[in-house]
Design a protein around this motif. Structure first.
Motif, PDB file in Angstrom:
ATOM      1  N   UNK A  62      91.196  62.628 180.001  1.00 56.98           N
ATOM      2  CA  UNK A  62      92.259  63.591 179.805  1.00 56.98           C
ATOM      3  C   UNK A  62      91.711  64.799 179.043  1.00 56.98           C
ATOM      4  N   UNK A  63      92.243  65.954 179.380  1.00 54.47           N
ATOM      5  CA  UNK A  63      92.007  67.158 178.591  1.00 54.47           C
ATOM      6  C   UNK A  63      93.046  67.218 177.486  1.00 54.47           C
ATOM      7  N   UNK A  64      92.615  67.535 176.259  1.00 55.52           N
ATOM      8  CA  UNK A  64      93.528  67.710 175.138  1.00 55.52           C
ATOM      9  C   UNK A  64      93.377  69.128 174.578  1.00 55.52           C
ATOM     10  N   UNK A  65      94.488  69.760 174.306  1.00 56.63           N
ATOM     11  CA  UNK A  65      94.492  71.030 173.591  1.00 56.63           C
ATOM     12  C   UNK A  65      95.122  70.766 172.236  1.00 56.63           C
ATOM     13  N   UNK A  66      94.418  71.159 171.175  1.00 58.05           N
ATOM     14  CA  UNK A  66      94.789  70.762 169.819  1.00 58.05           C
ATOM     15  C   UNK A  66      94.933  71.959 168.899  1.00 58.05           C
ATOM     16  N   UNK A  67      95.740  71.758 167.871  1.00 61.39           N
ATOM     17  CA  UNK A  67      95.845  72.719 166.783  1.00 61.39           C
ATOM     18  C   UNK A  67      95.269  72.102 165.520  1.00 61.39           C
ATOM     19  N   UNK A  68      94.759  72.940 164.656  1.00 61.42           N
ATOM     20  CA  UNK A  68      94.230  72.505 163.369  1.00 61.42           C
ATOM     21  C   UNK A  68      95.287  72.692 162.287  1.00 61.42           C
ATOM     22  N   UNK A  69      95.465  71.661 161.463  1.00 65.24           N
ATOM     23  CA  UNK A  69      96.383  71.709 160.336  1.00 65.24           C
ATOM     24  C   UNK A  69      95.553  71.656 159.064  1.00 65.24           C
ATOM     25  N   UNK A  70      95.698  72.647 158.204  1.00 64.35           N
ATOM     26  CA  UNK A  70      94.933  72.712 156.963  1.00 64.35           C
ATOM     27  C   UNK A  70      95.866  72.539 155.759  1.00 64.35           C
ATOM     28  N   UNK A  71      95.398  71.777 154.777  1.00 66.58           N
ATOM     29  CA  UNK A  71      95.991  71.806 153.448  1.00 66.58           C
ATOM     30  C   UNK A  71      95.102  72.715 152.611  1.00 66.58           C
ATOM     31  N   UNK A  72      95.598  73.904 152.301  1.00 67.27           N
ATOM     32  CA  UNK A  72      94.756  74.926 151.671  1.00 67.27           C
ATOM     33  C   UNK A  72      94.727  74.842 150.149  1.00 67.27           C
ATOM     34  N   UNK A  73      95.458  73.886 149.580  1.00 68.01           N
ATOM     35  CA  UNK A  73      95.453  73.722 148.122  1.00 68.01           C
ATOM     36  C   UNK A  73      94.687  72.455 147.749  1.00 68.01           C
ATOM     37  N   UNK A  74      94.546  72.232 146.428  1.00 66.00           N
ATOM     38  CA  UNK A  74      93.743  71.106 145.943  1.00 66.00           C
ATOM     39  C   UNK A  74      94.527  69.801 145.827  1.00 66.00           C
ATOM     40  N   UNK A  75      95.840  69.850 145.889  1.00 66.93           N
ATOM     41  CA  UNK A  75      96.656  68.655 145.702  1.00 66.93           C
ATOM     42  C   UNK A  75      97.007  67.998 147.033  1.00 66.93           C
ATOM     43  N   UNK A  76      97.299  66.709 146.987  1.00 61.77           N
ATOM     44  CA  UNK A  76      97.584  65.941 148.203  1.00 61.77           C
ATOM     45  C   UNK A  76      98.956  66.312 148.759  1.00 61.77           C
ATOM     46  N   UNK A  77      99.011  66.504 150.069  1.00 61.33           N
ATOM     47  CA  UNK A  77     100.280  66.722 150.763  1.00 61.33           C
ATOM     48  C   UNK A  77     100.713  65.396 151.377  1.00 61.33           C
ATOM     49  N   UNK A  78     101.935  64.971 151.077  1.00 63.86           N
ATOM     50  CA  UNK A  78     102.437  63.677 151.529  1.00 63.86           C
ATOM     51  C   UNK A  78     103.375  63.853 152.729  1.00 63.86           C
ATOM     52  N   UNK A  79     103.398  62.828 153.585  1.00 61.27           N
ATOM     53  CA  UNK A  79     104.360  62.789 154.680  1.00 61.27           C
ATOM     54  C   UNK A  79     104.278  63.956 155.637  1.00 61.27           C
ATOM     55  N   UNK A  80     103.071  64.374 155.984  1.00 63.37           N
ATOM     56  CA  UNK A  80     102.901  65.559 156.834  1.00 63.37           C
ATOM     57  C   UNK A  80     103.196  65.233 158.303  1.00 63.37           C
ATOM     58  N   UNK A  81     103.932  66.109 158.942  1.00 70.15           N
ATOM     59  CA  UNK A  81     104.221  66.009 160.369  1.00 70.15           C
ATOM     60  C   UNK A  81     104.150  67.394 160.999  1.00 70.15           C
ATOM     61  N   UNK A  82     104.007  67.400 162.324  1.00 69.18           N
ATOM     62  CA  UNK A  82     104.007  68.650 163.074  1.00 69.18           C
ATOM     63  C   UNK A  82     105.023  68.524 164.201  1.00 69.18           C
ATOM     64  N   UNK A  83     105.895  69.498 164.321  1.00 71.98           N
ATOM     65  CA  UNK A  83     106.976  69.458 165.297  1.00 71.98           C
ATOM     66  C   UNK A  83     106.815  70.546 166.353  1.00 71.98           C
ATOM     67  N   UNK A  84     107.188  70.198 167.573  1.00 76.68           N
ATOM     68  CA  UNK A  84     107.374  71.193 168.618  1.00 76.68           C
ATOM     69  C   UNK A  84     108.847  71.590 168.586  1.00 76.68           C
ATOM     70  N   UNK A  85     109.119  72.796 168.134  1.00 76.93           N
ATOM     71  CA  UNK A  85     110.499  73.248 168.022  1.00 76.93           C
ATOM     72  C   UNK A  85     111.028  73.831 169.329  1.00 76.93           C
ATOM     73  N   UNK A  86     110.136  74.413 170.110  1.00 76.24           N
ATOM     74  CA  UNK A  86     110.603  75.171 171.266  1.00 76.24           C
ATOM     75  C   UNK A  86     109.455  75.362 172.248  1.00 76.24           C
ATOM     76  N   UNK A  87     109.730  75.184 173.520  1.00 76.83           N
ATOM     77  CA  UNK A  87     108.782  75.504 174.584  1.00 76.83           C
ATOM     78  C   UNK A  87     109.477  76.456 175.544  1.00 76.83           C
ATOM     79  N   UNK A  88     108.833  77.596 175.785  1.00 76.66           N
ATOM     80  CA  UNK A  88     109.386  78.606 176.670  1.00 76.66           C
ATOM     81  C   UNK A  88     108.392  78.915 177.787  1.00 76.66           C
ATOM     82  N   UNK A  89     108.909  79.335 178.924  1.00 77.26           N
ATOM     83  CA  UNK A  89     108.077  79.742 180.049  1.00 77.26           C
ATOM     84  C   UNK A  89     108.340  81.207 180.351  1.00 77.26           C
ATOM     85  N   UNK A  90     107.271  81.921 180.654  1.00 81.96           N
ATOM     86  CA  UNK A  90     107.389  83.345 180.931  1.00 81.96           C
ATOM     87  C   UNK A  90     107.999  83.544 182.308  1.00 81.96           C
TER      88      UNK A  90
END
Length: 219
Positions: A62-90
């Motif tokens: 399979x081909x996968x297209x991915x996004x990178x998620x960064x925690x840019x601070x020094x402290x731990x981020x808990x319970x992280x999730x990523x949501x698709x809110x909307x998909x639109x077609x031109x």
């Protein structure tokens, strides 16, 4: 009889209130500066990958297209999730919403299906990836990396805009839009990925970070 020096008493009360407010302000500033902060980034070199769907040597790719998620601070981020809110077609010069009826959780890359949609911890200054799109090798349709059971017939060739949001239990949200030109069938030259500059922008879209498809993994 006790004589109260009201000017001094009021001065002490005011001083205590001002001191308390200063402490509260300093604590709030400290919290803001040290609270985990997430960012969504598309990077071509690590965004496209070709993997087997399982460890079996006969499993299809399979081909996968991915996004990178960064925690840019020094402290731990808990319970992280990523949501698709909307998909639109031109359609013409406009984008028309086609999916989903409600937001969907995207899958953390390299995690098992049973665990890939759970909230996870991100230590400070670290990066994780999330799958957004996948497609069987040779397919002229792509699919969304959302939990199984969400009926998908696949999305054909076209230009699509994704609205994606990352958040954590102790981190703020970040929302960005990305545009995919899918000109299948599956070939490196048939895929382009962009970052949208204009959030739900004008009639036509304006983009930057133009990225030609580069395949990572076995061919």
């Amino acid at each position: 009889m006790v004589i109260v020096n009201w000017p001094d008493a009021m001065a002490n009360i005011i001083g205590s209130i001002v001191g308390g407010l200063l402490v509260a302000i300093l604590l709030a500033i400290f919290y803001v500066l040290n609270n985990p902060k997430l960012n969504l980034v598309f990077k071509e070199r690590v965004a496209f990958a070709l993997h087997r769907v399982s460890r079996s040597p006969k499993a299809p790719y399979r081909l996968y297209i991915r996004l990178n998620i960064y925690n840019t601070r020094n402290t731990i981020a808990h319970g992280c999730k990523v949501l698709l809110l909307r998909l639109e077609q031109k359609a013409g010069k406009r984008f028309v919403k086609i999916y989903p009826p409600v937001h969907q959780t995207l899958k953390w890359s390299f995690e098992q299906e049973s665990e890939g949609y759970q909230g996870l911890e991100m230590p400070g200054r670290t990066r994780r990836q999330v799958d957004v799109v996948y497609a069987p090798k040779g397919s002229d349709k792509f699919f969304l990396a959302v939990p199984r059971g969400r009926e998908q017939k696949g999305f054909p060739n076209g230009v699509y805009r994704f609205t994606v949001q990352a958040f954590g239990a102790n981190a703020g949200t970040v929302t960005k839009q990305f545009i995919l030109d899918w000109m299948g069938p599956f070939e490196p030259e048939n895929i382009r990925m962009y970052k949208s500059r204009w959030f739900h922008g004008p009639k036509d879209y304006v983009t930057d970070l133009f990225s030609k498809f580069t395949l990572m993994g076995p061919r």
